[in-house]
Design a protein around this motif. Sequence first.
Motif, PDB file in Angstrom:
ATOM      1  N   ASN A 189      -3.232  -7.189  -1.722  1.00  0.00           N
ATOM      2  CA  ASN A 189      -2.414  -6.524  -2.731  1.00  0.00           C
ATOM      3  C   ASN A 189      -3.110  -5.278  -3.260  1.00  0.00           C
ATOM      4  N   PRO A 190      -3.296  -4.250  -2.416  1.00  0.00           N
ATOM      5  CA  PRO A 190      -4.001  -3.049  -2.858  1.00  0.00           C
ATOM      6  C   PRO A 190      -3.163  -2.208  -3.823  1.00  0.00           C
ATOM      7  N   HIS A 191      -3.812  -1.651  -4.828  1.00  0.00           N
ATOM      8  CA  HIS A 191      -3.148  -0.794  -5.803  1.00  0.00           C
ATOM      9  C   HIS A 191      -3.876   0.540  -5.906  1.00  0.00           C
ATOM     10  N   LEU A 192      -3.119   1.593  -6.025  1.00  0.00           N
ATOM     11  CA  LEU A 192      -3.683   2.946  -6.046  1.00  0.00           C
ATOM     12  C   LEU A 192      -3.921   3.425  -7.469  1.00  0.00           C
ATOM     13  N   ARG A 203      -7.746  -0.090  -5.155  1.00  0.00           N
ATOM     14  CA  ARG A 203      -8.479  -1.242  -5.654  1.00  0.00           C
ATOM     15  C   ARG A 203      -7.756  -2.529  -5.273  1.00  0.00           C
ATOM     16  N   GLU A 204      -8.539  -3.568  -5.103  1.00  0.00           N
ATOM     17  CA  GLU A 204      -7.986  -4.920  -4.980  1.00  0.00           C
ATOM     18  C   GLU A 204      -8.899  -5.855  -5.757  1.00  0.00           C
ATOM     19  N   VAL A 225     -13.122  -1.357  -5.604  1.00  0.00           N
ATOM     20  CA  VAL A 225     -12.670  -0.209  -4.827  1.00  0.00           C
ATOM     21  C   VAL A 225     -12.716  -0.575  -3.348  1.00  0.00           C
ATOM     22  N   VAL A 226     -11.566  -0.486  -2.677  1.00  0.00           N
ATOM     23  CA  VAL A 226     -11.487  -0.864  -1.261  1.00  0.00           C
ATOM     24  C   VAL A 226     -11.092   0.315  -0.371  1.00  0.00           C
ATOM     25  N   GLY A 227     -10.881   1.473  -0.980  1.00  0.00           N
ATOM     26  CA  GLY A 227     -10.523   2.641  -0.186  1.00  0.00           C
ATOM     27  C   GLY A 227     -10.376   3.862  -1.053  1.00  0.00           C
ATOM     28  N   MET A 228     -10.331   5.026  -0.417  1.00  0.00           N
ATOM     29  CA  MET A 228     -10.150   6.286  -1.138  1.00  0.00           C
ATOM     30  C   MET A 228      -9.461   7.281  -0.231  1.00  0.00           C
ATOM     31  N   LEU A 280       0.823  -1.204   0.000  1.00  0.00           N
ATOM     32  CA  LEU A 280       0.000   0.000   0.000  1.00  0.00           C
ATOM     33  C   LEU A 280       0.862   1.261   0.000  1.00  0.00           C
ATOM     34  N   VAL A 281       1.919   1.257   0.822  1.00  0.00           N
ATOM     35  CA  VAL A 281       2.827   2.403   0.896  1.00  0.00           C
ATOM     36  C   VAL A 281       3.557   2.603  -0.424  1.00  0.00           C
TER      37      VAL A 281
END
Length: 236
Positions: A168-171, A194-195, A199-202, A118-119
């Motif tokens: 494995n989140p991707h921005l 997204r994963e 969409v899993v976050g914003m 994520l970082v």
Amino acid sequence: MFIDQYCTSLADNRFSFTREQASQFAKRIANDFNPLHDVDNSRFCVPGDLLFAKILLSEGLYSDMRVTFNGMVTDGVELEICTNDKGHKSIYDLAGKMYLDIERHGACSHDTSMIEQLVRSYVAFSGENFPNVFVPLMKSHGVMINTIKPLVIYDSMTLKMERVDLVNPHLEAAGATLDVNGKRGKVTLNFIYRENGDVVGMGEKTMILSGLRPYDQEAIDIMIEKHIARQHQFVS
């Protein structure tokens, strides 16, 4: 953790950054060639994204986070992560000056492998902002930063995750705006995580532009050329 090579561990859980560590993080991880992160710059400062990476990997990812930056860290300053009187986690120096503050709520994950992904995705996004995002924004408002001594300062970021049990989140970038107030401007960069396509976050990142002046395409072109040359020189 990958962050260990860009940070010096000291006694009593304290830490610091050398110029070489901070500069290498900026260029290798964030693709950030801001001259403020050059080892020989008299105004050298540690990238805000490196401070964010350090505290996130140390304290975990929460579903609701607001990060505020306050001032610039130079090399060799002894730092520690403490809980302040509001219950936030903050990075302080030994004189009690606060450089970063995180207000966090909700579910938490300490999965270092996932947080590292994520970082890395987040700081790579940061490195793409110049010139691809900043220049069109400045041109549309008829302003630009000082192209000889650019001063762009990390202000804050927010992150809201639908869940934190990720792998494995991707921005992805989700738009940007520039608000101009005299010689200062604030850029807001929106993004989503997204994963597996969902969409899993914003979140959003804000940066302060100082010393704004009328837009000059020739000066901007020269700054971009120098920026590209610095990238090529580093790679070679």
